[in-house]
Write an enzyme that holds these catalytic residues in place. Structure first.
Site, PDB file in Angstrom:
ATOM      1  N   ILE A   1     -57.098  57.297  27.648  1.00  0.00           N
ATOM      2  CA  ILE A   1     -57.163  55.894  27.737  1.00  0.00           C
ATOM      3  C   ILE A   1     -55.844  55.360  27.463  1.00  0.00           C
ATOM      4  O   ILE A   1     -55.371  54.380  27.397  1.00  0.00           O
ATOM      5  CB  ILE A   1     -57.900  55.336  26.612  1.00  0.00           C
ATOM      6  CG1 ILE A   1     -57.653  55.782  25.168  1.00  0.00           C
ATOM      7  CG2 ILE A   1     -59.395  55.586  26.849  1.00  0.00           C
ATOM      8  CD1 ILE A   1     -58.400  55.021  24.225  1.00  0.00           C
TER       9      ILE A   1
ATOM     10  N   ALA B   1     -56.997  63.871  20.084  1.00  0.00           N
ATOM     11  CA  ALA B   1     -55.636  65.050  20.030  1.00  0.00           C
ATOM     12  C   ALA B   1     -56.058  66.295  19.455  1.00  0.00           C
ATOM     13  O   ALA B   1     -56.059  67.401  20.031  1.00  0.00           O
ATOM     14  CB  ALA B   1     -54.653  64.355  19.460  1.00  0.00           C
TER      15      ALA B   1
ATOM     16  N   ARG C   1     -49.556  67.605  12.001  1.00  0.00           N
ATOM     17  CA  ARG C   1     -48.436  68.104  12.837  1.00  0.00           C
ATOM     18  C   ARG C   1     -48.365  67.194  13.948  1.00  0.00           C
ATOM     19  O   ARG C   1     -49.543  66.553  14.675  1.00  0.00           O
ATOM     20  CB  ARG C   1     -48.706  69.449  13.221  1.00  0.00           C
ATOM     21  CG  ARG C   1     -47.798  70.042  14.248  1.00  0.00           C
ATOM     22  CD  ARG C   1     -48.661  71.336  14.735  1.00  0.00           C
ATOM     23  NE  ARG C   1     -47.580  72.162  14.757  1.00  0.00           N
ATOM     24  CZ  ARG C   1     -47.593  73.501  15.382  1.00  0.00           C
ATOM     25  NH1 ARG C   1     -48.822  73.968  15.243  1.00  0.00           N
ATOM     26  NH2 ARG C   1     -46.705  74.379  15.680  1.00  0.00           N
TER      27      ARG C   1
ATOM     28  N   LEU D   1     -48.407  66.576  17.831  1.00  0.00           N
ATOM     29  CA  LEU D   1     -48.215  67.301  18.910  1.00  0.00           C
ATOM     30  C   LEU D   1     -47.069  67.059  19.837  1.00  0.00           C
ATOM     31  O   LEU D   1     -46.574  67.863  20.700  1.00  0.00           O
ATOM     32  CB  LEU D   1     -49.730  67.010  19.576  1.00  0.00           C
ATOM     33  CG  LEU D   1     -50.719  67.965  19.124  1.00  0.00           C
ATOM     34  CD1 LEU D   1     -52.114  67.443  19.582  1.00  0.00           C
ATOM     35  CD2 LEU D   1     -50.641  69.400  19.116  1.00  0.00           C
TER      36      LEU D   1
ATOM     37  N   LYS E   1     -42.923  62.151  21.504  1.00  0.00           N
ATOM     38  CA  LYS E   1     -42.746  61.034  22.227  1.00  0.00           C
ATOM     39  C   LYS E   1     -43.710  60.200  22.434  1.00  0.00           C
ATOM     40  O   LYS E   1     -43.648  59.055  21.869  1.00  0.00           O
ATOM     41  CB  LYS E   1     -42.003  61.753  23.443  1.00  0.00           C
ATOM     42  CG  LYS E   1     -41.341  60.302  24.364  1.00  0.00           C
ATOM     43  CD  LYS E   1     -40.916  61.169  25.782  1.00  0.00           C
ATOM     44  CE  LYS E   1     -39.906  60.356  26.602  1.00  0.00           C
ATOM     45  NZ  LYS E   1     -39.543  60.976  27.714  1.00  0.00           N
ATOM     46  N   THR E   2     -44.808  60.734  22.801  1.00  0.00           N
ATOM     47  CA  THR E   2     -46.210  60.015  22.882  1.00  0.00           C
ATOM     48  C   THR E   2     -46.686  59.362  21.410  1.00  0.00           C
ATOM     49  O   THR E   2     -47.276  58.278  21.443  1.00  0.00           O
ATOM     50  CB  THR E   2     -47.076  60.684  23.671  1.00  0.00           C
ATOM     51  OG1 THR E   2     -47.322  62.002  23.419  1.00  0.00           O
ATOM     52  CG2 THR E   2     -46.659  60.969  25.316  1.00  0.00           C
TER      53      THR E   2
ATOM     54  N   GLN F   1     -47.390  55.668  20.349  1.00  0.00           N
ATOM     55  CA  GLN F   1     -48.487  55.186  19.959  1.00  0.00           C
ATOM     56  C   GLN F   1     -48.258  54.328  18.666  1.00  0.00           C
ATOM     57  O   GLN F   1     -49.138  53.146  18.392  1.00  0.00           O
ATOM     58  CB  GLN F   1     -49.401  56.365  19.521  1.00  0.00           C
ATOM     59  CG  GLN F   1     -50.206  57.206  20.679  1.00  0.00           C
ATOM     60  CD  GLN F   1     -51.362  56.190  21.319  1.00  0.00           C
ATOM     61  OE1 GLN F   1     -52.207  56.093  20.224  1.00  0.00           O
ATOM     62  NE2 GLN F   1     -51.243  55.574  22.204  1.00  0.00           N
TER      63      GLN F   1
ATOM     64  N   GLY G   1     -53.943  63.597  14.276  1.00  0.00           N
ATOM     65  CA  GLY G   1     -54.340  62.454  15.280  1.00  0.00           C
ATOM     66  C   GLY G   1     -53.643  61.192  14.895  1.00  0.00           C
ATOM     67  O   GLY G   1     -53.416  60.903  13.627  1.00  0.00           O
TER      68      GLY G   1
ATOM     69  N   GLU H   1     -54.645  54.712  15.770  1.00  0.00           N
ATOM     70  CA  GLU H   1     -55.051  53.762  14.778  1.00  0.00           C
ATOM     71  C   GLU H   1     -54.327  53.365  13.444  1.00  0.00           C
ATOM     72  O   GLU H   1     -54.010  52.246  13.026  1.00  0.00           O
ATOM     73  CB  GLU H   1     -56.639  54.046  14.280  1.00  0.00           C
ATOM     74  CG  GLU H   1     -57.317  54.855  15.111  1.00  0.00           C
ATOM     75  CD  GLU H   1     -58.418  54.218  15.982  1.00  0.00           C
ATOM     76  OE1 GLU H   1     -58.880  54.988  16.934  1.00  0.00           O
ATOM     77  OE2 GLU H   1     -58.491  53.217  15.621  1.00  0.00           O
TER      78      GLU H   1
END
Lengths: 338, 735
Positions: B463, B507, B624, B626, B629-630, B634, B698, B701
């Site tokens: 998403i 994730a 951890r 993953l 950068k992303t 987030q 993850g 949120e």
């Protein structure tokens, strides 16, 4: 959106003739407000008369040293015009306080004067609104009116005029050039927009079949002591809760000429000649600025949710006059208030 | 091998997105495609007395006007309409089902025409007369007295009421959080492509293609093979796409009625007729001894829901994870109103509930004359008190320390109004954030071809969060291939099983499914390599092998190695296809959460009340990371959203009309660039040996939780004014 005819005006006479033959027609230039209103079914023109190719795109000096601005000059071209930046920085600043870069690129000067209120009830065709549907009632008076007017209201309407540019133009004493079926005329911008009275559906005194051709600025530009301060709910891209255009001519610390106008508080850009007169000849002090603010707001009246605007306007007037007097105008790029 | 996991790998779908090659639900072409436009109810409650389509049908290009009176069959049983995330209690909304009107903005007809503008114009010609209900209600505060308690297992401990009443220091207050809407950039849209014989390919904006698939099969009584749901890219959803939204029903309905392909795109205004974060009044009570030891916590959340479904989330229970207290009582109440059902929105429950809790903690710290961090450390809980369990990992202390250090918290002068910068008052505030670390069963298929490329596929949605990228990263590492050799297919209902993408669980869930499928591939490669004559891998144990640099090798002796190409050539296979459903071991001995410490600096013009958020620091402990950068994106996005929640966002309803009056992003304010200055994201190192193999929890949120409270607390510190009503607008700061 309703179905409509589209015509492109060949020249100003053609535009006037097309308007005369179709009373439900609307002129369109940048379309930044009209198209939105058509999408919402608020405006339902029978015909759009496209005037965007008429030759009203020049900015030129007048014989008396003022400036004539064609009605189709994009807002951004006007704000960044070297002559405006240098001699009328109050106008440049007010324009840059409004909308977004993209909207300013599209929007014309004449269209900016014609933009309509952002009252939520005006936009929602399922609710009563005297401006949209005369006689249906005003939903804002006893409804959500946090953004609404505190000056010059009527029992029919408490909507505000949303323009920033007009506030500066009113302070600068601008004139509007108008062409119509009976020829050309000029009126002061202060007389161009109307108070709601019992005809809130009429925003302006532009007559049927008339078209704005230009705005004229008098020579006096207040390029040294000016400021435009816009207070809103986020730091950019929102309409004013209150905005103030202030311009002074100082001799030492004494005020020669003074101009103050308010946005976001009334059905038209609000200028007070009495407050300006009271400032003339006085020292440029917070006390005198406060007195002028009190005069401007003496008749202010609040509804259920917009009472804060009176005090906010009072403080904003004092602040903006202080910025102007100290030649530290509010930057529109940096959001910290000077 | 970890060439990619844990690195700032750029999005593998970035180029497709910025060049426009990525297609969204409303962009898929189809032969003979026609367009539907929704007609909405303009009353909040009542019945449709008469609906006249005559004038609309006369418009050239209009094909049909579908209503409750002329529609094809829809399922009658609630079970068909209950998707996998529907509230347990209630009867889901059914568009065009009957003549009842349950909320303002409800779809009551669909005009279908050759083009969208024609449909939109004709929609204005549909005449509707209503039989309006005698009374209706849409305002939480006016109806608060009618709230009913939700039966959820929030176990009380001790006697909170008595402890609170007897506390040496106590604070109790209501905090109001208004209704908020998601406003994803992409509009909700469905293109239902008629494949003939009643079969459909449905391109839908959704967070769960298999959820929508099952839902459509039930609602329209279709066999699973008759419907395929595809949603390769989603332009933001934030929870609004968890449940099938009404446009997918309408597009499918129209396609079946007309036996041709139909597209329905909602307008921005119409999107205010779908889900939202429910308005809540959060009443929080805190009692402490004079040294700052908590003795009582009470939290009663009162939220709105519709008349037809009971939507509720955990607003009130978070103190049990964060702060030690012998006496607690948590309750959740619902006020049923004539509105549509709320839905999940970025950290549902926590964003609102923890906001109130963390404002209350700040107020208690002031009452106790304690530094806000010191109070939190005094009450720090190493166990989830609701179950008495330790955490798989909890580096919240480190979040406080790292965040405070980066922010410069030690230089804070505690007295309100004691810090200034020219005409601006400066305020520093902080708050704690917490969210769940959830993980779900997900299946992944890997097809490895002998040229060293692998296709990894799964029905999960991306998403916008970066699922394509982390799946590619994990697969590249697990298969020992360069990331360029990995292609990822997602969000097609025919692909291996996945739940909706939500709750920040995808994730961890998708990453471990990739690992499980990759292990199956490795097993097959080892089998093939082991049968080669004189194989260096003869007799090697699977557990002792890895895939690295296009080869299979043993970890104990890296000279024992066979290339993937050789193994496959020897086995005479062109492709290895393996699919594996990964299920996480049930662990009843640990609690699983992510945490954060959020710090905010605001500058408030003393005279005019204008608030600027000049600095934010968010220190996050989420196992951890993953993709740094992303992951950072987030958190940044969530912090921006939290600034909006603090200062800007509010869906405004006129209770006289039961109508939302700011259904557009000009008047529903979210932060613009000018409102955002420095945002510093810190990922605190949090090794986690319990939660899963990779130690992944993850993100997403967790980034918003605590942000509005940190800002509200900073506004208090700057001005001395405690604003308990959100958003904090400047009028609340004028005397």
């Amino acid at each position: 959106m309703n179905n409509f005819q589209y015509s492109r005006a060949a020249d100003v006479d053609d535009a006037i003739r097309l308007l005369a033959t179709d009373p439900d027609a609307k002129l369109i230039a940048g379309g930044t407000n009209l198209i939105d209103l058509m999408k919402e079914n608020v405006e339902r023109p029978s015909r759009l008369i496209d005037i965007s190719r008429l030759p009203f795109r020049k900015i030129e000096e007048t014989a008396d040293g003022g400036l004539r601005i064609g009605a189709l000059v994009p807002n951004s071209d006007l704000a960044y015009h070297p002559h405006v930046e240098q001699r009328y920085p109050l106008l440049a600043s007010a324009i840059l306080a409004g909308a977004s870069a993209q909207l300013r690129n599209m929007a014309s000067v004449g269209g900016n004067l014609m933009q309509r209120t952002r009252c939520a009830y005006f936009y929602d065709t399922t609710t009563p609104c005297n401006k949209r549907a005369p006689g249906s009632g005003c939903s804002a008076i006893d409804g959500l009116n946090r953004n609404h007017a505190i000056l010059g209201t009527s029992p029919s309407c408490i909507a505000t005029n949303p323009s920033d540019m007009s506030v500066a133009l009113v302070a600068l004493g601008a004139l509007v050039h108008i062409a119509g079926p009976t020829g050309e005329r000029r009126i002061a911008l202060t007389d161009f927009h109307r108070l709601p009275g019992d005809t809130p559906h009429m925003d302006t005194n532009l007559g049927a079949g008339e078209i704005i051709t230009a705005i004229e600025l008098p020579p006096r530009g207040f390029s040294r002591n000016y400021s435009y301060l816009k207070i809103r709910d986020r730091l950019s891209y929102a309409f004013a809760l209150v905005s103030v255009a202030a311009a002074l001519e100082l001799e030492g610390n004494a005020i020669g000429e003074a101009r103050v106008a308010l946005g976001g508080v009334a059905h038209k850009p609000w200028r007070s000649l009495e407050a300006e007169a009271a400032l003339r000849g006085q020292a440029a002090t917070v006390d005198h600025f406060s007195r002028a603010a009190d005069m401007m707001l003496a008749d202010a009246a609040a509804r259920s949710h917009n009472g804060f605007k009176i005090e906010l306007a009072r403080r904003a007037i004092v602040r903006t006059l202080t910025q102007a007097a100290s030649a530290t105008p509010q930057s529109q790029a940096h959001k910290k208030i000077a | 091998m970890n060439a990619y996991v844990g690195t700032p790998t750029s999005r593998v779908d970035g180029r497709a997105k910025v060049t426009g090659a990525a297609k969204y639900a409303g962009e898929f072409p189809a032969d003979g495609l026609v367009h539907g436009f929704v007609v909405e109810a303009t009353i909040p409650c009542g019945r449709i007395a008469r609906l006249d389509s005559t004038e609309a049908l006369k418009v050239k290009g209009v094909l049909d006007v579908l209503t409750h009176a002329n529609r094809p069959p829809l399922a009658d049983a609630d079970e068909a309409w209950k998707d996998e995330v529907a509230p347990e209690d209630g009867s889901p909304f059914r568009p065009l089902y009957d003549d009842s009107v349950k909320f303002n903005g409800q779809p009551i007809a669909l005009v279908v025409a050759e083009d969208w503008e024609t449909a939109k114009f004709a929609a204005t010609l549909v005449r509707v007369e209503y039989q309006e209900a005698q009374a209706f209600a849409t305002d939480l505060e006016a109806e608060r007295g009618k709230a009913a308690e939700v039966k959820k297992p929030h176990k009380p401990r001790g006697d909170a009421a008595a402890a609170l009443a007897g506390a040496a220091a106590r604070h109790e207050a209501d905090y109001f959080i208004p209704t908020e809407h998601h406003n994803p950039m992409e509009l909700f849209a469905t293109t239902a492509v008629w494949d003939g014989d009643g079969r459909l390919t449905v391109y839908d904006k959704t967070q769960g293609v298999q959820n929508v698939h099952k839902f459509l099969c039930g609602v329209f009584d279709r066999k699973p093979d008759d419907v395929r749901v595809v949603s390769p890219y989603v332009g933001g959803a934030f929870g609004s796409g968890l449940r099938p939204q009404y446009q997918v029903v309408l597009a499918t309905l129209a396609a079946l009625a007309l036996k041709r392909s139909v597209r329905v795109v909602l307008t921005r205004q119409q999107m205010y007729g779908i889900g939202y974060r429910p308005a809540t009044i959060e009443r929080v009570g805190l009692g402490a001894t004079s040294d700052g030891t908590l003795d009582a916590v009470t939290h009663e959340a009162t939220a709105i829901t519709s008349r037809y479904e009971d939507f509720s989330r955990n607003d009130a229970g978070w103190a049990d994870q964060l702060y030690r207290s012998p006496n607690t009582r948590f309750t959740h109440k619902l006020v049923r109103l004539d509105v549509s059902t709320p839905c999940d929105m970025r950290a549902p429950g926590a964003a609102s509930g923890v906001c109130a809790l963390e404002c209350a903690m700040d107020e208690l710290a002031v009452a106790l004359k304690l530094d806000p961090i010191e109070l939190r450390l005094k009450c720090y809980s190493d166990r989830d008190q609701s179950e008495g369990l330790p955490y798989t990992s909890k580096q919240l202390r480190e979040c406080y320390a790292r965040g405070a250090d980066a922010f410069g918290w030690s230089r804070r002068s505690p007295t309100p109004r004691s810090m200034r910068d020219g005409k601006e008052l400066v305020g520093w505030g902080m708050a704690t954030g917490i969210w769940e670390a959830l993980q779900m069963p997900v299946a992944v298929r890997i097809v490895l071809t002998s040229n060293g490329h692998a296709e990894v596929s799964c029905a999960a949605s991306d998403i916008g969060t970066g699922t394509y990228t982390i799946v590619a990263q994990v697969a590249a590492d697990a298969l020992g291939l360069p990331i360029e050799n990995i292609s990822v297919r997602l969000a097609d209902s025919t692909l291996p099983q996945a739940p909706v993408e939500g709750g920040s669980w995808m994730a961890a869930s998708s990453a471990h499914a990739v690992l499980a499928a990759a292990e199956e591939v490795r097993k097959e490669l080892l089998r093939l390599a082991g049968t080669m004559p004189g194989s260096p891998l003869a007799g090697a144990e699977l557990a002792d092998t890895v895939l690295i640099d296009g080869r299979i090798a043993t970890t104990s002796d890296n000279s024992r190695t066979v290339s993937i190409a050789d193994a496959m050539r020897h086995g005479n296979v062109e492709r290895i296809e393996k699919e594996k459903l990964n299920q996480f071991d049930e662990d009843k001995k640990h609690a699983r959460n992510t945490h954060s410490a959020v710090f905010a600096e605001v500058k408030v013009d003393e005279q005019l009340g204008v608030i600027r958020v000049t600095r934010m620091v968010s220190a996050v402990a989420a196992g951890r990371i993953l993709n740094t950068k992303t992951g950072r994106s987030q958190i940044m996005g969530s912090v921006v959203w939290g600034i909006g929640m603090a200062l800007h966002e509010e869906t405004v309803m006129d209770p006289r009309f039961g109508r939302i009056m700011n259904p557009n992003i000009a008047e529903y304010h979210i932060p613009v660039n000018a409102d955002i200055q420095d945002i510093d994201v810190i990922f605190v190192d949090e090794p986690d040996a319990h939660i899963n193999a990779l130690g992944v929890k993850g993100l997403g949120e967790i980034g918003i939780v605590g942000v509005p409270a940190a800002i509200a607390n900073a506004v208090y510190h700057a001005t001395g004014k405690r604003i308990r009503r959100f958003p904090i607008t400047l009028d609340r700061l004028l005397d």
